[in-house]
Motif scaffolding. Structure first.
Motif, PDB file in Angstrom:
ATOM      1  N   ALA A   1     -37.243  12.340  -4.638  1.00  0.00           N
ATOM      2  CA  ALA A   1     -38.444  12.621  -3.847  1.00  0.00           C
ATOM      3  C   ALA A   1     -39.588  12.809  -4.829  1.00  0.00           C
ATOM      4  O   ALA A   1     -39.588  13.750  -5.610  1.00  0.00           O
ATOM      5  N   ILE A   2     -40.546  11.901  -4.795  1.00  0.00           N
ATOM      6  CA  ILE A   2     -41.677  11.982  -5.721  1.00  0.00           C
ATOM      7  C   ILE A   2     -42.821  12.736  -5.043  1.00  0.00           C
ATOM      8  O   ILE A   2     -43.282  12.349  -3.966  1.00  0.00           O
ATOM      9  N   HIS A   3     -43.228  13.812  -5.677  1.00  0.00           N
ATOM     10  CA  HIS A   3     -44.295  14.657  -5.137  1.00  0.00           C
ATOM     11  C   HIS A   3     -45.615  14.321  -5.814  1.00  0.00           C
ATOM     12  O   HIS A   3     -45.652  14.054  -7.011  1.00  0.00           O
ATOM     13  N   PHE A   4     -46.702  14.389  -5.046  1.00  0.00           N
ATOM     14  CA  PHE A   4     -48.022  14.293  -5.646  1.00  0.00           C
ATOM     15  C   PHE A   4     -48.361  15.660  -6.216  1.00  0.00           C
ATOM     16  O   PHE A   4     -48.187  16.669  -5.541  1.00  0.00           O
ATOM     17  N   PRO A   5     -48.828  15.714  -7.450  1.00  0.00           N
ATOM     18  CA  PRO A   5     -49.026  16.999  -8.103  1.00  0.00           C
ATOM     19  C   PRO A   5     -50.275  17.723  -7.607  1.00  0.00           C
ATOM     20  O   PRO A   5     -51.183  17.127  -7.035  1.00  0.00           O
ATOM     21  N   GLY A   6     -50.288  19.007  -7.827  1.00  0.00           N
ATOM     22  CA  GLY A   6     -51.480  19.799  -7.568  1.00  0.00           C
ATOM     23  C   GLY A   6     -51.503  20.449  -6.201  1.00  0.00           C
ATOM     24  O   GLY A   6     -50.872  19.984  -5.250  1.00  0.00           O
TER      25      GLY A   6
ATOM     26  N   VAL B   1     -42.671  10.841  -1.497  1.00  0.00           N
ATOM     27  CA  VAL B   1     -42.247   9.440  -1.405  1.00  0.00           C
ATOM     28  C   VAL B   1     -40.811   9.368  -1.890  1.00  0.00           C
ATOM     29  O   VAL B   1     -40.498   9.766  -3.015  1.00  0.00           O
ATOM     30  N   TRP B   2     -39.922   8.904  -0.995  1.00  0.00           N
ATOM     31  CA  TRP B   2     -38.508   8.790  -1.354  1.00  0.00           C
ATOM     32  C   TRP B   2     -38.234   7.454  -2.024  1.00  0.00           C
ATOM     33  O   TRP B   2     -38.678   6.414  -1.523  1.00  0.00           O
ATOM     34  N   VAL B   3     -37.544   7.482  -3.132  1.00  0.00           N
ATOM     35  CA  VAL B   3     -37.076   6.245  -3.753  1.00  0.00           C
ATOM     36  C   VAL B   3     -35.585   6.385  -4.053  1.00  0.00           C
ATOM     37  O   VAL B   3     -35.089   7.477  -4.299  1.00  0.00           O
ATOM     38  N   PHE B   4     -34.899   5.269  -3.974  1.00  0.00           N
ATOM     39  CA  PHE B   4     -33.446   5.247  -4.186  1.00  0.00           C
ATOM     40  C   PHE B   4     -33.133   4.233  -5.290  1.00  0.00           C
ATOM     41  O   PHE B   4     -32.543   3.182  -5.040  1.00  0.00           O
ATOM     42  N   PRO B   5     -33.576   4.546  -6.499  1.00  0.00           N
ATOM     43  CA  PRO B   5     -33.462   3.550  -7.567  1.00  0.00           C
ATOM     44  C   PRO B   5     -32.102   3.563  -8.255  1.00  0.00           C
ATOM     45  O   PRO B   5     -31.318   4.514  -8.118  1.00  0.00           O
ATOM     46  N   GLU B   6     -31.867   2.497  -8.983  1.00  0.00           N
ATOM     47  CA  GLU B   6     -30.753   2.471  -9.915  1.00  0.00           C
ATOM     48  C   GLU B   6     -31.318   3.029 -11.226  1.00  0.00           C
ATOM     49  O   GLU B   6     -32.354   2.571 -11.702  1.00  0.00           O
ATOM     50  N   VAL B   7     -30.684   4.066 -11.752  1.00  0.00           N
ATOM     51  CA  VAL B   7     -31.200   4.736 -12.935  1.00  0.00           C
ATOM     52  C   VAL B   7     -30.275   4.463 -14.117  1.00  0.00           C
ATOM     53  O   VAL B   7     -29.053   4.596 -13.997  1.00  0.00           O
TER      54      VAL B   7
ATOM     55  N   PRO C   1     -39.505   0.715  -6.504  1.00  0.00           N
ATOM     56  CA  PRO C   1     -39.642  -0.526  -5.728  1.00  0.00           C
ATOM     57  C   PRO C   1     -41.069  -0.705  -5.204  1.00  0.00           C
ATOM     58  O   PRO C   1     -41.804   0.269  -5.049  1.00  0.00           O
ATOM     59  N   GLU C   2     -41.426  -1.959  -4.914  1.00  0.00           N
ATOM     60  CA  GLU C   2     -42.813  -2.309  -4.603  1.00  0.00           C
ATOM     61  C   GLU C   2     -43.396  -1.532  -3.418  1.00  0.00           C
ATOM     62  O   GLU C   2     -44.532  -1.054  -3.477  1.00  0.00           O
ATOM     63  N   ALA C   3     -42.637  -1.390  -2.349  1.00  0.00           N
ATOM     64  CA  ALA C   3     -43.149  -0.702  -1.153  1.00  0.00           C
ATOM     65  C   ALA C   3     -43.490   0.749  -1.479  1.00  0.00           C
ATOM     66  O   ALA C   3     -44.547   1.256  -1.095  1.00  0.00           O
ATOM     67  N   GLU C   4     -42.598   1.411  -2.200  1.00  0.00           N
ATOM     68  CA  GLU C   4     -42.829   2.812  -2.567  1.00  0.00           C
ATOM     69  C   GLU C   4     -43.950   2.934  -3.595  1.00  0.00           C
ATOM     70  O   GLU C   4     -44.706   3.898  -3.591  1.00  0.00           O
TER      71      GLU C   4
ATOM     72  N   GLN D   1     -47.081   3.036  -1.738  1.00  0.00           N
ATOM     73  CA  GLN D   1     -47.258   4.373  -1.151  1.00  0.00           C
ATOM     74  C   GLN D   1     -47.808   5.354  -2.180  1.00  0.00           C
ATOM     75  O   GLN D   1     -48.675   6.166  -1.872  1.00  0.00           O
ATOM     76  N   LEU D   2     -47.293   5.274  -3.398  1.00  0.00           N
ATOM     77  CA  LEU D   2     -47.758   6.169  -4.459  1.00  0.00           C
ATOM     78  C   LEU D   2     -49.224   5.897  -4.775  1.00  0.00           C
ATOM     79  O   LEU D   2     -50.020   6.817  -4.915  1.00  0.00           O
ATOM     80  N   ALA D   3     -49.596   4.610  -4.843  1.00  0.00           N
ATOM     81  CA  ALA D   3     -50.974   4.248  -5.162  1.00  0.00           C
ATOM     82  C   ALA D   3     -51.912   4.669  -4.035  1.00  0.00           C
ATOM     83  O   ALA D   3     -52.985   5.208  -4.266  1.00  0.00           O
ATOM     84  N   LYS D   4     -51.480   4.442  -2.794  1.00  0.00           N
ATOM     85  CA  LYS D   4     -52.288   4.772  -1.622  1.00  0.00           C
ATOM     86  C   LYS D   4     -52.435   6.295  -1.479  1.00  0.00           C
ATOM     87  O   LYS D   4     -53.515   6.793  -1.208  1.00  0.00           O
ATOM     88  N   GLY D   5     -51.339   6.998  -1.652  1.00  0.00           N
ATOM     89  CA  GLY D   5     -51.346   8.451  -1.500  1.00  0.00           C
ATOM     90  C   GLY D   5     -52.288   9.117  -2.475  1.00  0.00           C
ATOM     91  O   GLY D   5     -52.986  10.061  -2.122  1.00  0.00           O
TER      92      GLY D   5
END
Ligand code: ZN
Length: 68
Positions: free
Chosen positions: A19-24, A33-39, A53-56, A59-63
């Protein structure tokens, strides 16, 4: 491909959920933003690498633009 940080080849792939959080404080109500990557984790130094992934990524750029 050896680890970019320590050069070790002792790396392993895992699947992850993140779960990627926007800081602050201003983003306290912004959805995560949830991502399910291969790490890929280096088992010698702990460096981990994954691609959003591109869709997420959109979302990060838009958010971030919405919060600015
Ligand atoms: Zn390493």
């Amino acid at each position: 491909m050896p680890c970019k940080s320590c050069g070790s080849v002792n790396q392993r792939k895992f699947s992850a959920e993140m779960a990627i959080h926007f800081p602050g404080l201003k983003n306290i109500d912004t959805s995560v933003v949830w991502v399910f990557p291969e790490v890929v984790v280096c088992l010698d130094c702990g460096t981990a690498e994954f691609a959003v992934p591109e869709a997420e990524l959109r979302q990060l750029a838009k958010g971030d633009a919405a919060a600015a």
